[in-house]
Write a protein that holds these residues in place. Sequence first.
Motif: not given
Length: 452
Positions: A146-156
């Motif tokens: 399954i494709p996976v996308i990551v969402l860090p909760i930090t600023s760039a």
Amino acid sequence: MEMERQPHVLLFPFPAQGHIKPMLTLAQLLCHAGIHVTFLNTELNHHLLTQRQALSARFPTLHFHSISDGLPSDHPRTIAVYYQDIVASLRSKTAPLLCQFLISKKNNVDKDSAAAAAAAQLPPLGCVITDGIMCFAIDAAEEVGIPVIVLPITSACSFWCYSCIPNLIQEAQLPFEDEDMDRIVSGVPGMEGLLRRRDLPSICRMPTDHPIMQFYIKETKAITRASALILNTFDDLESSILSHLAPRFSKIYTIGPLHALLKSRIKDDDLSSSSSSAAATASLRQEDRRCMTWLDTQRLGSVIFISFGSLVKLTRVELLEFWHGLVSSGTPFLWVLRSDVLWSDEGEHMGQVIPTELEMGTKERGFIVDWVPQEEVLAHEAVGGFLTHSGWNSTLEGIWAGVSMLCWPKLADQQVNSRCVGRFAKLARNSVSESGSSYHNLQQLIQDLRNL
């Protein structure tokens, strides 16, 4: 047939308030676009999220499930104290459970008859969006296909600093060879001349072989295996850093501030019902709304709002210093003082050591609560300043509200955030308008999920 044309996405946050909130906001945005979202929490947080029914009523394509964190039922699960325990248990015990869960959702197979009937109404799972420090989910998604996308909760900016830690170690800038915390750091491209040692993430004060340091190095490296990156920021705020991140990822969706984008996409008339209001302010903690009535009695721009987020802990000395300062300032204040804010057993006898002048001063001009609806508080016309720990959620909310911030960073990414942001309220509002970058990038994310 129409339902089958919509994609089905799993969202899986790290089990902490500051991680769950942006992920749940994204879930609402995706559901508003008609996408089916399975939101997976650990069992404890699943039960603490009492707004589940209101959220599901507002968004029929939002489905809540829980998974074990692998810890004993009597474990305190205090992240500031037991972070290593929690991470180790997630990686060793939750990971195989997640793999089984993904298989069941991909194939629409469930042993429970009621769950199986519900699953039959959903399209097969087509994508996983996971937290930036839950990269075992990348392994599980890859194993299942399954494709996976990551969402860090930090600023760039903060995410880029974490990414550059191996370089800082290689260049012998880490660990620090002396205690000069104001020395300029040169190993973070795009931030030359800006960052001092004290502005680096808190883990940079640890030995390079410390388990937490090694954990973050491995997690940051693992993220590059994801098919895309979602960042809760906007182009005009961090454009120079985004240009450095771009070569590492095939796609980056900058769709922040998420909380403001949700308000922009879901019009005011849609947010008028009680279920919609509860959905927009979902929290693991009980919000004390008496503070809003108190704010209504205060003069325009006269109140300083103080919150150090859901994780930061204080010593008794620190707490009393802040308290004395607030009372002595003569300024009205609203203070989020969590019941668990003090380290270890320092809070057990706190009520017996509060000086009389602090009690009297607070009664005259202060209001202390355990938790508040922070977005509403910052938007209130009586609030003129924000004393914050510089967590990224709080920072974005402060930027959006246009409230001046006094920063007291304590841990994780907070040091970087406090160094890199200023007054960007107008830019933030432009970004979530229909012609703005975050609005456009969300549309692109939704379309790409449909194309998977």
